[in-house]
Scaffold this motif. Sequence first.
Motif, PDB file in Angstrom:
ATOM      1  N   THR A   1      38.149 -27.568 -25.183  1.00 13.24           N
ATOM      2  CA  THR A   1      37.712 -28.888 -25.629  1.00 13.24           C
ATOM      3  C   THR A   1      38.761 -29.929 -25.257  1.00 13.24           C
ATOM      4  OG1 THR A   1      38.760 -28.771 -27.808  1.00 13.24           O
ATOM      5  CG2 THR A   1      36.535 -27.845 -27.612  1.00 13.24           C
ATOM      6  N   GLY A   2      38.351 -31.165 -25.317  1.00 14.35           N
ATOM      7  CA  GLY A   2      39.270 -32.264 -25.075  1.00 14.35           C
ATOM      8  C   GLY A   2      38.632 -33.563 -25.529  1.00 14.35           C
ATOM      9  N   ALA A   3      39.391 -34.625 -25.502  1.00  8.67           N
ATOM     10  CA  ALA A   3      38.867 -35.945 -25.837  1.00  8.67           C
ATOM     11  C   ALA A   3      39.525 -36.985 -24.945  1.00  8.67           C
ATOM     12  CB  ALA A   3      39.103 -36.283 -27.310  1.00  8.67           C
ATOM     13  N   ILE A   4      38.789 -38.036 -24.670  1.00 11.69           N
ATOM     14  CA  ILE A   4      39.298 -39.171 -23.900  1.00 11.69           C
ATOM     15  C   ILE A   4      39.196 -40.406 -24.780  1.00 11.69           C
ATOM     16  CG2 ILE A   4      39.031 -40.581 -21.823  1.00 11.69           C
ATOM     17  CD1 ILE A   4      37.567 -38.182 -20.551  1.00 11.69           C
ATOM     18  N   ALA A   5      40.288 -41.153 -24.847  1.00  7.83           N
ATOM     19  CA  ALA A   5      40.317 -42.383 -25.636  1.00  7.83           C
ATOM     20  C   ALA A   5      40.488 -43.570 -24.690  1.00  7.83           C
ATOM     21  CB  ALA A   5      41.448 -42.343 -26.657  1.00  7.83           C
ATOM     22  N   PRO A   6      39.383 -44.160 -24.225  1.00 12.84           N
ATOM     23  CA  PRO A   6      39.492 -45.299 -23.308  1.00 12.84           C
ATOM     24  C   PRO A   6      40.038 -46.540 -24.007  1.00 12.84           C
ATOM     25  CG  PRO A   6      37.302 -44.272 -23.204  1.00 12.84           C
ATOM     26  CD  PRO A   6      37.988 -43.754 -24.426  1.00 12.84           C
TER      27      PRO A   6
ATOM     28  N   SER B   1      38.251 -43.399 -28.491  1.00 11.52           N
ATOM     29  CA  SER B   1      38.546 -44.788 -28.140  1.00 11.52           C
ATOM     30  C   SER B   1      39.954 -45.114 -28.595  1.00 11.52           C
ATOM     31  CB  SER B   1      37.552 -45.731 -28.821  1.00 11.52           C
ATOM     32  OG  SER B   1      37.985 -47.079 -28.731  1.00 11.52           O
ATOM     33  N   ILE B   2      40.554 -46.097 -27.948  1.00 11.63           N
ATOM     34  CA  ILE B   2      41.832 -46.609 -28.435  1.00 11.63           C
ATOM     35  C   ILE B   2      41.703 -47.112 -29.871  1.00 11.63           C
ATOM     36  CG2 ILE B   2      41.454 -48.939 -27.546  1.00 11.63           C
ATOM     37  CD1 ILE B   2      44.419 -49.031 -26.843  1.00 11.63           C
ATOM     38  N   SER B   3      40.479 -47.466 -30.269  1.00 12.83           N
ATOM     39  CA  SER B   3      40.230 -47.948 -31.628  1.00 12.83           C
ATOM     40  C   SER B   3      40.394 -46.868 -32.686  1.00 12.83           C
ATOM     41  CB  SER B   3      38.825 -48.547 -31.734  1.00 12.83           C
ATOM     42  OG  SER B   3      38.706 -49.706 -30.941  1.00 12.83           O
ATOM     43  N   ARG B   4      40.593 -45.620 -32.257  1.00 15.50           N
ATOM     44  CA  ARG B   4      40.806 -44.546 -33.237  1.00 15.50           C
ATOM     45  C   ARG B   4      42.051 -44.792 -34.080  1.00 15.50           C
ATOM     46  NH1 ARG B   4      44.087 -39.793 -31.402  1.00 15.50           N
ATOM     47  NH2 ARG B   4      45.269 -40.426 -29.579  1.00 15.50           N
ATOM     48  N   ALA B   5      42.961 -45.623 -33.565  1.00 20.44           N
ATOM     49  CA  ALA B   5      44.164 -45.956 -34.324  1.00 20.44           C
ATOM     50  C   ALA B   5      43.911 -47.047 -35.359  1.00 20.44           C
ATOM     51  CB  ALA B   5      45.278 -46.401 -33.375  1.00 20.44           C
ATOM     52  N   GLY B   6      42.687 -47.597 -35.356  1.00 19.58           N
ATOM     53  CA  GLY B   6      42.350 -48.690 -36.264  1.00 19.58           C
ATOM     54  C   GLY B   6      42.275 -50.004 -35.520  1.00 19.58           C
TER      55      GLY B   6
ATOM     56  N   ARG C   1      43.423 -31.535 -26.488  1.00 20.20           N
ATOM     57  CA  ARG C   1      44.249 -32.720 -26.303  1.00 20.20           C
ATOM     58  C   ARG C   1      43.394 -33.972 -26.182  1.00 20.20           C
ATOM     59  NH1 ARG C   1      48.684 -31.353 -28.600  1.00 20.20           N
ATOM     60  NH2 ARG C   1      49.560 -29.414 -27.768  1.00 20.20           N
ATOM     61  N   VAL C   2      43.971 -35.079 -26.641  1.00 22.19           N
ATOM     62  CA  VAL C   2      43.319 -36.385 -26.541  1.00 22.19           C
ATOM     63  C   VAL C   2      44.080 -37.200 -25.502  1.00 22.19           C
ATOM     64  CG1 VAL C   2      42.580 -38.444 -27.767  1.00 22.19           C
ATOM     65  CG2 VAL C   2      42.702 -36.253 -28.982  1.00 22.19           C
ATOM     66  N   PHE C   3      43.386 -37.648 -24.471  1.00 22.60           N
ATOM     67  CA  PHE C   3      44.003 -38.375 -23.369  1.00 22.60           C
ATOM     68  C   PHE C   3      43.648 -39.863 -23.463  1.00 22.60           C
ATOM     69  CE2 PHE C   3      43.558 -34.021 -22.013  1.00 22.60           C
ATOM     70  CZ  PHE C   3      44.780 -33.763 -21.423  1.00 22.60           C
ATOM     71  N   GLU C   4      44.675 -40.688 -23.609  1.00 18.75           N
ATOM     72  CA  GLU C   4      44.486 -42.135 -23.675  1.00 18.75           C
ATOM     73  C   GLU C   4      44.490 -42.700 -22.258  1.00 18.75           C
ATOM     74  OE1 GLU C   4      47.779 -42.976 -26.195  1.00 18.75           O
ATOM     75  OE2 GLU C   4      46.518 -43.107 -27.991  1.00 18.75           O
TER      76      GLU C   4
ATOM     77  N   ILE D   1      39.766 -32.793 -16.952  1.00 18.11           N
ATOM     78  CA  ILE D   1      39.687 -31.900 -18.122  1.00 18.11           C
ATOM     79  C   ILE D   1      38.764 -30.723 -17.832  1.00 18.11           C
ATOM     80  CG2 ILE D   1      38.965 -31.718 -20.535  1.00 18.11           C
ATOM     81  CD1 ILE D   1      39.747 -34.695 -20.831  1.00 18.11           C
ATOM     82  N   LEU D   2      37.626 -30.996 -17.212  1.00 18.05           N
ATOM     83  CA  LEU D   2      36.678 -29.935 -16.902  1.00 18.05           C
ATOM     84  C   LEU D   2      37.292 -28.911 -15.947  1.00 18.05           C
ATOM     85  CD1 LEU D   2      33.479 -32.118 -16.427  1.00 18.05           C
ATOM     86  CD2 LEU D   2      33.744 -30.346 -18.173  1.00 18.05           C
ATOM     87  N   GLU D   3      38.037 -29.382 -14.972  1.00 18.78           N
ATOM     88  CA  GLU D   3      38.512 -28.497 -13.910  1.00 18.78           C
ATOM     89  C   GLU D   3      39.812 -27.766 -14.242  1.00 18.78           C
ATOM     90  OE1 GLU D   3      36.591 -30.323  -9.847  1.00 18.78           O
ATOM     91  OE2 GLU D   3      38.607 -30.988 -10.389  1.00 18.78           O
TER      92      GLU D   3
END
Length: 253
Positions: A188-193, A151-156, A243-246, A234-236
């Motif tokens: 692996t990857g992450a998405i930060a909505p 999440s964008i909240s990962r920054a606090g 990487r973390v994609f915002e 990310i899957l394809e």
Amino acid sequence: MDLTNKVIAVTGGAQGLGFAMATGIAERGARLALIDMNAEPLEQAAASLRELGVEVATFVANVADEDSVIAAFDGIIDQFGTLQGLINNAGITRDGLMLKVKDGEVTDRMSLSQWQMVIDVNLTGVFLCGREAATRMIQAQSEGVIINISSISRAGNFGQTNYSATKAGVAAMAVTWAKELARHNIRTGAIAPGFMATEMVASMKPEALEKMASGIPLKRLGEPAEIAQMAVAILENDYISGRVFEVDGGLRW
């Protein structure tokens, strides 16, 4: 990874972003294993996805419970015989200030239960599901992809000590797993909505939604389908890992 006939598990897949991502993956021809705590909405989601002509199996599980998670992933292998992907989406909020202070006096505090419930689901649950998925991918000698939803909240974020900590943690886990699992052909990857127009958000008062959107450079909330597009990418894309994609309309904290 070509998603045709690949088996992808989605936690929290009965609604919201989880269902949107499951839909996007189904449209690419994947077979789906939906994991959620609530059987009725889970079956409703599965019925909707089957209309796209794909195979869907459902698994009722509490991602914070180790035995429940193991049973769900055993069930996936029993049903499909293999597993190529996991989207670690299940999560909860229990928002509140760490301390409420009035006139110099502490009037309330975030309780340990508020903290622990969010940690158990959002952080421990992601670890357990990621561990079990990777185990089965390696056992099957299959390529694999694990995506953690941050999440964008990962920054606090104000009032989200517990939630922000978990969303920073799952992003860090995606980076760590990329280093550990690459030798096993697992990416692996992450998405930060950012602020997304999920059912819960859409039910807010119009003036609150307008205020929320006004602070976003693109001046609108994101659509769940736009998170699904990133998950599919990310899957394809076989050269994306760790990487973390915002996906936040330009909003950065």
